[in-house]
Design an enzyme around this catalytic site. Structure first.
Site, mmCIF file in Angstrom:
data_model
loop_
_atom_site.group_PDB
_atom_site.id
_atom_site.type_symbol
_atom_site.label_atom_id
_atom_site.label_comp_id
_atom_site.label_asym_id
_atom_site.label_seq_id
_atom_site.Cartn_x
_atom_site.Cartn_y
_atom_site.Cartn_z
ATOM 1 N N TYR A 255 -31.462 -8.109 -23.784
ATOM 2 C CA TYR A 255 -31.929 -7.321 -24.917
ATOM 3 C C TYR A 255 -31.746 -8.159 -26.173
ATOM 4 O O TYR A 255 -30.680 -8.756 -26.373
ATOM 5 C CB TYR A 255 -31.092 -6.056 -25.103
ATOM 6 C CG TYR A 255 -31.323 -4.952 -24.105
ATOM 7 C CD1 TYR A 255 -32.599 -4.556 -23.722
ATOM 8 C CD2 TYR A 255 -30.233 -4.252 -23.582
ATOM 9 C CE1 TYR A 255 -32.784 -3.514 -22.839
ATOM 10 C CE2 TYR A 255 -30.415 -3.204 -22.695
ATOM 11 C CZ TYR A 255 -31.690 -2.841 -22.322
ATOM 12 O OH TYR A 255 -31.866 -1.803 -21.442
ATOM 13 N N GLU B 5 -36.971 -6.472 -24.672
ATOM 14 C CA GLU B 5 -36.251 -6.902 -23.474
ATOM 15 C C GLU B 5 -37.080 -7.927 -22.723
ATOM 16 O O GLU B 5 -38.301 -7.785 -22.598
ATOM 17 C CB GLU B 5 -35.992 -5.685 -22.568
ATOM 18 C CG GLU B 5 -35.323 -6.029 -21.240
ATOM 19 C CD GLU B 5 -35.049 -4.799 -20.372
ATOM 20 O OE1 GLU B 5 -35.904 -3.895 -20.342
ATOM 21 O OE2 GLU B 5 -33.983 -4.756 -19.730
ATOM 22 N N HIS C 126 -42.470 -1.893 -19.543
ATOM 23 C CA HIS C 126 -42.070 -0.495 -19.742
ATOM 24 C C HIS C 126 -41.499 -0.331 -21.136
ATOM 25 O O HIS C 126 -41.319 -1.309 -21.865
ATOM 26 C CB HIS C 126 -41.019 -0.081 -18.695
ATOM 27 C CG HIS C 126 -39.740 -0.867 -18.784
ATOM 28 N ND1 HIS C 126 -39.516 -2.022 -18.072
ATOM 29 C CD2 HIS C 126 -38.619 -0.683 -19.528
ATOM 30 C CE1 HIS C 126 -38.311 -2.496 -18.355
ATOM 31 N NE2 HIS C 126 -37.748 -1.713 -19.244
ATOM 32 N N HIS D 101 -36.419 0.073 -26.819
ATOM 33 C CA HIS D 101 -37.011 -1.244 -26.617
ATOM 34 C C HIS D 101 -38.341 -1.159 -25.885
ATOM 35 O O HIS D 101 -38.604 -0.228 -25.145
ATOM 36 C CB HIS D 101 -36.066 -2.182 -25.846
ATOM 37 C CG HIS D 101 -35.817 -1.789 -24.415
ATOM 38 N ND1 HIS D 101 -34.758 -0.994 -24.033
ATOM 39 C CD2 HIS D 101 -36.468 -2.093 -23.268
ATOM 40 C CE1 HIS D 101 -34.777 -0.824 -22.719
ATOM 41 N NE2 HIS D 101 -35.810 -1.487 -22.222
ATOM 42 N N HIS E 260 -39.437 1.544 -13.251
ATOM 43 C CA HIS E 260 -39.764 2.427 -14.366
ATOM 44 C C HIS E 260 -41.013 1.918 -15.071
ATOM 45 O O HIS E 260 -41.230 0.720 -15.204
ATOM 46 C CB HIS E 260 -38.628 2.633 -15.361
ATOM 47 C CG HIS E 260 -37.948 1.381 -15.854
ATOM 48 N ND1 HIS E 260 -38.050 0.161 -15.253
ATOM 49 C CD2 HIS E 260 -37.134 1.185 -16.919
ATOM 50 C CE1 HIS E 260 -37.324 -0.714 -15.914
ATOM 51 N NE2 HIS E 260 -36.763 -0.136 -16.931
ATOM 52 N N HIS F 156 -28.687 -5.088 -14.922
ATOM 53 C CA HIS F 156 -28.465 -3.646 -14.966
ATOM 54 C C HIS F 156 -28.071 -3.154 -13.570
ATOM 55 O O HIS F 156 -28.632 -3.607 -12.565
ATOM 56 C CB HIS F 156 -29.762 -2.905 -15.314
ATOM 57 C CG HIS F 156 -30.325 -3.162 -16.673
ATOM 58 N ND1 HIS F 156 -29.612 -3.000 -17.837
ATOM 59 C CD2 HIS F 156 -31.572 -3.517 -17.059
ATOM 60 C CE1 HIS F 156 -30.399 -3.246 -18.871
ATOM 61 N NE2 HIS F 156 -31.591 -3.587 -18.428
#
Ligand SMILES: [Fe+2]
Length: 307
Positions: A255, A265, A152, A214, A199, A246
């Site tokens: 990251y 990431e 993503h 990112h 996502h 997260h």
């Protein structure tokens, strides 16, 4: 799945092409699949089957040129282009072959300033394991960090409420999670999916248009994220945040920055949403938990460092 299938490619600007090739090939462990007459270098992750997913070109400034999604077929591409135009967005067609081994692309600009592309065709080169009685992995999975796929992107720019409408109302995505602004009236960031993933693309509200936060690469396990951290340290890669988890998406993450300052990431995990799920909401005062659940810390770099 129909419509938009997945993130297909990102084209990112780098400052020093040779140093970047070394980094992406030998440290991140992507597979180089081609170079074109424009000087662009094409990579894929080891388990991806299409020709390329991450393309770099040398430029005076870092950042992202465009982010592309693969759609089901050419009829879907035509339909989505018509839908984008009916919605009021201008689209342009980029001829087949302008990117190596890639068919015609439909490009449009979001109100956030980002260029997004849709395409239906990219040559399947396979993952090197064949399609009959394949081994679970091969040598390319052991070279560098070696993520599985481009997972993503997170993009920063203005007007993300309007961006969300385009992805949801026109392209068939759904909202998975959001962070509210401090006053709770609008979204500061949104996580959007066209699949079962937490996502496929995310956006955060930011005054400057067209910014890259990112590109994310999927790892197989938490252990492989930790191994990625080891390889980053062995190679003196500048690490931003992590390894950690997260709260938003529940993904496990590091990251870090490429040699040009483009954040990337290494990511794994998350749950598996469906389009009928009620989106999860984070209030701004809990954004720190959303970003870094164990430390509960809204790292300053997350909000301010983009390319
Ligand atoms: Fe991410």
């Amino acid at each position: 799945m129909t419509g938009v299938l997945r993130p297909g490619h990102a084209q990112v600007r780098v400052l020093d092409l040779e140093a970047s090739i070394k980094f992406y090939r030998d440290v991140l462990g992507l597979v180089e699949t081609g170079r074109d007459a424009q000087g662009r270098v094409y990579f894929k992750c080891w388990d991806e089957r299409d020709h390329s997913s991450y393309v770099i070109r040398e430029a005076d400034s870092a950042g992202i040129d465009f982010f592309g999604f693969k759609v089901l077929d050419k009829a879907t591409l035509d339909r989505l282009e018509a839908d984008l135009r009916a919605y009021g967005l201008a689209t342009t067609r980029i001829p087949a072959g302008e990117m190596l081994e890639t068919g015609e692309r439909v490009r449009f600009q979001l109100p956030s300033g980002h260029l997004i592309e849709l395409y239906a065709e990219k040559t399947a080169v396979g993952n090197g394991l064949g399609t009959t009685n394949p081994a679970p992995w091969g040598a390319s999975r052991e070279h560098g960090i070696a993520p599985i796929r481009l997972d993503h992107g997170l993009l920063y720019g203005p007007n993300i409420a309007e961006v969300q409408k385009i992805f949801v109302d026109v392209l068939g995505f759904y909202l998975v999670e959001r962070v509210l602004t401090e006053d709770g009236q609008t979204s500061a960031a949104v996580w959007l999916s066209c699949s079962h993933k937490v996502h496929d693309i995310a956006f955060a509200e930011y005054p400057e248009p067209g910014k890259l936060h990112h590109c994310s690469f999927l790892m197989e396990s938490w252990e492989s994220v930790l191994r990625a951290g080891d390889i980053m340290s062995m190679n003196k890669v500048a690490v931003d945040i992590g390894p950690t988890r997260h709260g938003i998406t529940r993904g496990c993450t590091i990251y870090a920055w490429d040699p040009s300052g483009n954040r990337f990431e290494t990511f794994m995990g998350g749950y598996h949403p469906y389009p009928d799920y009620e989106p999860l909401t984070w209030t701004f005062d809990n954004f720190g938990q959303g970003l870094d659940y164990p430390q509960r810390k809204l790292h300053e770099t997350f909000l301010t460092v983009v390319t």
